[in-house]
Design an enzyme around this catalytic site. Structure first.
Site: not given
Length: 260
Positions: A66, A112, A115, A135
């Site tokens: 992200a 992300g 994910e 993360e």
């Protein structure tokens, strides 16, 4: 529809959606997540789009994570809203998409990015791919479904190790972990994805959509997946694809599914 951060291409029933922010290693920001939602919605409405290939531009990254600069100063409430909106708008939307979604992981798929790849129905990877959920090294946890989908795919112990160490695994480890279905060279990645898509498209897309719903039901709290399977199995008998498929089988010919 014109996109800024992604590329959208249709070719012989295959829709290829490419995250196109190479200078940012295709990192996901709000604008890119929104564009991806619009692209998938466009593919959903397009009757000619049978299979979706999701990949990243360039040779370095699928999605390297992200865009941290967007949320570094967020409050608790803003963080919760970011995760909730992202899951609804993109990650859960992809996971429950009624058409097959194949993630072609070319390079880094981190945070992300992993994910997003895990939200796809299955994944293939180039042999230079690296995957991880880093993360906790930033003092946060995966927020786009990573803590839920990773254990489903690789098992609880391996998921805990990947999340807790914030480390990366390579494509061969990902194959061993059942995180990806196939590993190939970067040059052959998209052609392999297209080859698999071609095999999928020979079958009833109506039945495949029903199968996606039934398989996903097993992972929904409070839902009996066996009951959903029974419902979708029965519903199949009322489709034109079922009539064509059984007729073709009995008459020893190839089926020409109408998609109804």
């Amino acid at each position: 529809m014109k996109f800024t951060n992604i590329l959208f291409e249709n070719n012989n029933g295959i829709t290829t959606i490419t995250i196109n922010r190479p200078s940012k290693l295709n990192a996901l920001n709000k604008a890119t997540i929104h564009e991806l939602h619009l692209a998938f919605n466009k593919a959903q409405e397009d009757k000619d789009a049978k299979v979706i290939l999701l990949t990243g531009s360039g040779e370095k990254a699928f999605v390297a994570g992200a865009d941290i600069s967007e949320f570094a100063d967020f409050s608790r409430e803003e963080g919760e809203r970011l995760a909730a909106e992202g899951q609804t708008q993109l990650f859960d939307y992809v996971a429950n998409f009624s058409k097959p979604v194949i993630a072609a992981i070319n390079g880094f798929a981190l945070g992300g990015g992993l994910e997003l790849a895990m939200a796809a129905h299955f994944r293939i990877a180039s042999d230079n791919a690296k995957m991880g959920l880093p993360e906790v090294s930033l003092g946060v946890i995966p927020g786009y479904g990573g803590t839920q989908r990773l254990p489903q795919l690789v098992g609880k112990g391996r998921a805990f190790e990947m999340i807790m160490t914030a480390g990366m695994i390579d494509a061969r480890q990902a194959l061993e972990y059942n995180l990806v279905n196939h590993v190939t060279t970067p040059e052959d990645l998209l052609s392999l994805a297209e080859q698999i898509a071609g095999k999928i498209m020979k079958n009833s897309m109506v039945a495949i959509s029903a199968a996606i719903k039934a398989v996903n039901a097993n992972y929904e709290d409070g839902v009996n997946g066996f009951e959903i399977e029974i419902e979708e199995f029965g519903r199949s008998f009322g489709t034109e694809d079922f009539k064509e498929g059984t007729s073709a089988f009995l008459n020893k010919r190839k089926a020409d599914f109408p998609g109804k």
